[in-house]
Design an enzyme around this catalytic site. Structure first.
Site, mmCIF file in Angstrom:
data_model
loop_
_atom_site.group_PDB
_atom_site.id
_atom_site.type_symbol
_atom_site.label_atom_id
_atom_site.label_comp_id
_atom_site.label_asym_id
_atom_site.label_seq_id
_atom_site.Cartn_x
_atom_site.Cartn_y
_atom_site.Cartn_z
ATOM 1 N N ASP A 147 -2.519 -5.040 2.726
ATOM 2 C CA ASP A 147 -3.961 -5.807 2.860
ATOM 3 C C ASP A 147 -3.577 -7.302 2.922
ATOM 4 O O ASP A 147 -2.332 -7.596 3.232
ATOM 5 C CB ASP A 147 -4.890 -5.469 1.917
ATOM 6 C CG ASP A 147 -6.300 -5.764 2.121
ATOM 7 O OD1 ASP A 147 -7.005 -4.999 2.722
ATOM 8 O OD2 ASP A 147 -6.697 -6.733 1.649
ATOM 9 N N LYS A 149 -7.814 1.139 -4.249
ATOM 10 C CA LYS A 149 -7.420 -0.008 -3.884
ATOM 11 C C LYS A 149 -6.721 -0.903 -4.997
ATOM 12 O O LYS A 149 -7.032 -0.339 -5.972
ATOM 13 C CB LYS A 149 -8.672 -1.049 -3.303
ATOM 14 C CG LYS A 149 -8.326 -2.335 -2.407
ATOM 15 C CD LYS A 149 -8.277 -1.825 -0.977
ATOM 16 C CE LYS A 149 -7.764 -3.010 -0.203
ATOM 17 N NZ LYS A 149 -8.129 -2.818 1.189
HETATM 18 P P1 NDP Z 1 -3.235 -11.021 6.284
HETATM 19 O O1 NDP Z 1 -2.931 -11.305 5.065
HETATM 20 O O2 NDP Z 1 -2.250 -10.445 7.270
HETATM 21 O O3 NDP Z 1 -4.138 -12.139 7.168
HETATM 22 C C1 NDP Z 1 -5.237 -12.797 6.448
HETATM 23 C C2 NDP Z 1 -5.664 -13.842 7.528
HETATM 24 O O4 NDP Z 1 -7.036 -14.454 7.065
HETATM 25 C C3 NDP Z 1 -4.718 -15.117 7.266
HETATM 26 O O5 NDP Z 1 -5.037 -15.694 8.544
HETATM 27 C C4 NDP Z 1 -5.473 -15.765 6.230
HETATM 28 O O6 NDP Z 1 -5.130 -17.217 6.325
HETATM 29 C C5 NDP Z 1 -7.008 -15.443 6.271
HETATM 30 N N1 NDP Z 1 -7.596 -15.648 5.215
HETATM 31 C C6 NDP Z 1 -7.271 -14.852 3.829
HETATM 32 N N2 NDP Z 1 -8.060 -15.100 3.147
HETATM 33 C C7 NDP Z 1 -8.875 -15.932 3.451
HETATM 34 C C8 NDP Z 1 -9.916 -16.794 2.814
HETATM 35 N N3 NDP Z 1 -10.468 -16.657 1.597
HETATM 36 N N4 NDP Z 1 -10.544 -17.628 3.629
HETATM 37 C C9 NDP Z 1 -10.447 -17.819 4.738
HETATM 38 N N5 NDP Z 1 -9.320 -17.014 5.567
HETATM 39 C C10 NDP Z 1 -8.824 -16.299 4.924
HETATM 40 O O7 NDP Z 1 -4.304 -9.987 6.124
HETATM 41 P P2 NDP Z 1 -4.898 -8.674 7.110
HETATM 42 O O8 NDP Z 1 -5.039 -9.230 8.485
HETATM 43 O O9 NDP Z 1 -4.378 -7.537 6.808
HETATM 44 O O10 NDP Z 1 -6.426 -8.511 6.488
HETATM 45 C C11 NDP Z 1 -7.614 -9.344 6.953
HETATM 46 C C12 NDP Z 1 -8.810 -8.444 6.772
HETATM 47 O O11 NDP Z 1 -8.755 -7.327 6.960
HETATM 48 C C13 NDP Z 1 -8.869 -8.445 4.980
HETATM 49 O O12 NDP Z 1 -10.397 -8.233 4.888
HETATM 50 C C14 NDP Z 1 -8.337 -6.792 4.739
HETATM 51 O O13 NDP Z 1 -9.196 -6.432 3.730
HETATM 52 C C15 NDP Z 1 -8.927 -6.344 6.311
HETATM 53 N N6 NDP Z 1 -8.128 -4.991 6.467
HETATM 54 C C16 NDP Z 1 -6.665 -5.058 6.552
HETATM 55 C C17 NDP Z 1 -6.289 -3.808 7.132
HETATM 56 C C18 NDP Z 1 -4.865 -3.672 7.410
HETATM 57 O O14 NDP Z 1 -4.401 -2.704 7.782
HETATM 58 N N7 NDP Z 1 -4.205 -4.732 7.013
HETATM 59 C C19 NDP Z 1 -7.226 -2.522 7.338
HETATM 60 C C20 NDP Z 1 -8.502 -2.502 7.163
HETATM 61 C C21 NDP Z 1 -8.997 -3.959 6.815
HETATM 62 P P3 NDP Z 1 -3.701 -17.866 5.802
HETATM 63 O O15 NDP Z 1 -3.060 -17.651 6.622
HETATM 64 O O16 NDP Z 1 -4.023 -19.193 5.466
HETATM 65 O O17 NDP Z 1 -3.549 -17.011 4.690
HETATM 66 O O1 2IT Z 2 -8.621 -2.115 4.083
HETATM 67 C C1 2IT Z 2 -8.098 -1.097 4.293
HETATM 68 O O2 2IT Z 2 -8.521 0.126 4.959
HETATM 69 C C2 2IT Z 2 -6.520 -1.356 4.280
HETATM 70 N N1 2IT Z 2 -6.104 -2.447 3.797
HETATM 71 C C3 2IT Z 2 -5.584 -0.363 4.912
HETATM 72 C C4 2IT Z 2 -5.351 0.703 3.797
HETATM 73 C C5 2IT Z 2 -4.215 1.884 4.276
HETATM 74 O O3 2IT Z 2 -4.065 2.539 3.163
HETATM 75 O O4 2IT Z 2 -3.415 1.821 5.065
#
Ligand code: NDP
Ligand code: 2IT
Length: 457
Positions: free
Chosen positions: A177, A137
């Site tokens: 992420d 990561k």
């Molecule tokens: P994005 O940046 O696309 O979206 C994040 C969302 O969460 C936004 O709505 C953001 O609000 C909100 N957010 C972020 N930080 C905070 C905080 N500290 N408090 C409250 N709300 C918050 O990220 P992802 O959708 O990609 O990721 C979301 C979660 O999923 C994370 O935990 C990530 O690690 C996990 N994840 C992501 C994967 C992926 O493929 N993208 C895979 C597996 C897990 P705002 O718009 O205000 O920033």
């Molecule tokens: O938390 C996660 O699994 C991710 N942000 C996606 C990682 C990836 O390599 O697609």
């Protein structure tokens, strides 16, 4: 196979405890990392009691120590001409079953503890997918909010100018992420390609479709999470059809979780961003959310301007006070504490699926498990994103691309498989129905066996 006795269990407990204490001592003040370690270690005692060979090979001592941690300066110039400095990270945690694989997070809260917790979780998540990917990561304490497109490009180019030394299609393959989506991956890929002087498509995943991305990667984490929760529901004769769902966040994971929830005939009544949440009793209009967040990069509060019957409330945690059948935390770590979990339980929640990484505190998880809420832990429930990333790597290696339907069918099969393997591992180790324990054990065993086979490295 050695039999489990009170004595072997006691030896295993002492072993796990001593490794835990070493981690705390060696990584002081890293509370998120400690939390992720504790959750796994608590699950693994029965594995060591049954298979002392893992203790003899020092698997736990080795698995909690990253193979490599890189931290670097990211200098860049903002639009006013002022030099800015951020701190970049890449944690290469474990390469026993494949190249390091895991996302990059750009958020002001990023520090060594956050990246280590995410990298550690990624080892087991990636193992659960059944695909050949190790755990890693990275990210930076950069805040993309309010930055122009040019500033984002300059920052990501500077970030990649250092990161490129440590990554490669067979070494380490980053993806997105929080704060890193298609735009950032595009700029990073461009800079990597320029520095390396070659089109190594497999060095990053989450790429645009026209230059080596995979169809369904954008949807994969959210869709995968809903597929996983659907398996949990079906095991109890329940379904999404007609149920009321609360999904936190409004980013990549959240939006496509909502999309799949809608497809399965349920209604999403609330979602959020880092400022507050919206409640729409008619069902969230996903087209509006997508335009506001994906295209215009605006605040979720603006939703109520177009849908005046909906309500906006400042602050994030209040979203868990909304009564629902299914809760999908898809924003960030520790967004559901014990109090929020108890509120959800009191309001009759039947299932919780963790789309985000570690969104529930250890106390919240305990509350869900003790109250018979179906609980899909992050490592299992959100593994769909990285699974399709690994499928993107396969397509890049073959120089072919699969259709949306092909990738979606593979994703669905992988999520079912993760569910079944987690259920089975929980049963084998006497904790039937506990998918936290099941996922941790099933993910751990593949990595541990590979580490045993490869000797002390
Ligand atoms: P994005 O940046 O696309 O979206 C994040 C969302 O969460 C936004 O709505 C953001 O609000 C909100 N957010 C972020 N930080 C905070 C905080 N500290 N408090 C409250 N709300 C918050 O990220 P992802 O959708 O990609 O990721 C979301 C979660 O999923 C994370 O935990 C990530 O690690 C996990 N994840 C992501 C994967 C992926 O493929 N993208 C895979 C597996 C897990 P705002 O718009 O205000 O920033
Ligand atoms: O938390 C996660 O699994 C991710 N942000 C996606 C990682 C990836 O390599 O697609």
């Amino acid at each position: 196979m050695p039999t489990v006795t009170a004595e072997t269990t006691s030896i295993a407990k002492q072993y796990v405890q001593s490794v835990y204490e070493t981690v705390i001592k060696r990584n002081p003040h890293e509370s998120e990392f400690h939390q992720a370690i504790k959750e796994i270690l608590d699950s693994l005692t029965p594995v060591f009691a049954k298979h002392p060979k893992y203790m003899n090979h020092g698997i736990l001592e080795r698995i909690v120590e990253p193979e490599r941690v890189v931290s670097f300066r990211v200098p860049w110039v903002d639009d006013s001409g002022k030099p800015q400095v951020n701190r970049g990270f890449r944690v290469q945690f474990n390469s026993a079953i494949g190249p390091y694989k895991g996302g990059l997070r750009f958020h002001p809260s990023v520090n060594a503890s956050i990246i280590k917790f995410l990298g550690f979780e990624q080892i087991f998540k990636n193992s659960l997918t059944g695909l050949p990917i190790g755990g890693g990561k990275g990210g930076a304490d950069f805040d993309p909010k309010g930055r122009s497109d040019n500033e984002i490009m300059r920052f990501t180019q500077s970030f990649m100018t250092e990161l490129y030394k440590y990554i490669g299609p067979d070494e380490d393959v980053p993806a997105g992420d929080i704060g890193v989506g298609a735009r950032e991956i595009g700029y990073m890929f461009g800079q990597y390609k320029r520095i390396r002087g070659g089109h190594e498509a497999g060095v990053l995943t989450g790429k645009g479709i026209i230059y080596g991305g995979s169809l369904t990667r954008t949807e994969a984490t959210g869709y995968g999470c809903v597929y996983f929760v659907n398996e949990m529901l079906e095991s109890k004769g329940l379904s999404f059809q007609g149920s009321k769902v609360v999904v936190s966040g409004s980013g990549n994971v959240s939006i496509y979780a909502m999309d799949k929830v809608n497809q399965l005939g349920a209604k999403v009544v609330a979602c959020s961003d880092s400022n507050g949440y919206i409640y729409d009793p008619n069902g969230i209009n996903l087209q509006t959310v997508k335009r506001l967040k994906e295209v215009e990069r605006k605040r979720i509060s603006e939703y109520v301007n177009e849908h005046p019957h909906a309500a906006y409330t400042e602050g994030c945690s209040g979203i868990w006070s909304i009564p629902c059948d299914i809760a999908l935390p898809c924003a960030t770590q520790n967004e559901i504490d014990e109090e929020s979990a108890k509120l959800l339980i009191a309001n009759g929640v039947k299932a919780v699926g963790e789309g985000a990484n570690m969104p529930s505190t250890l106390e919240a998880i305990d509350a869900f498990l003790h109250n018979n809420v179906l609980f899909g832990p992050a490592k299992a429930a959100n593994a769909g994103g990285v699974a399709v990333s690994a499928l993107e790597m396969s397509q890049n290696s073959m120089r072919l691309s699969w259709t949306f339907e092909e990738v979606d069918a593979k994703l669905h099969a992988i999520m079912k498989n993760i569910y079944q393997n987690s259920v089975r591992a929980a049963e084998v180790y006497g904790q039937s129905g506990n998918l936290v324990v099941g996922a941790n054990i099933a993910g751990f065993i593949r990595v541990a066996d590979a580490m045993v086979a490869q000797g002390v490295v």
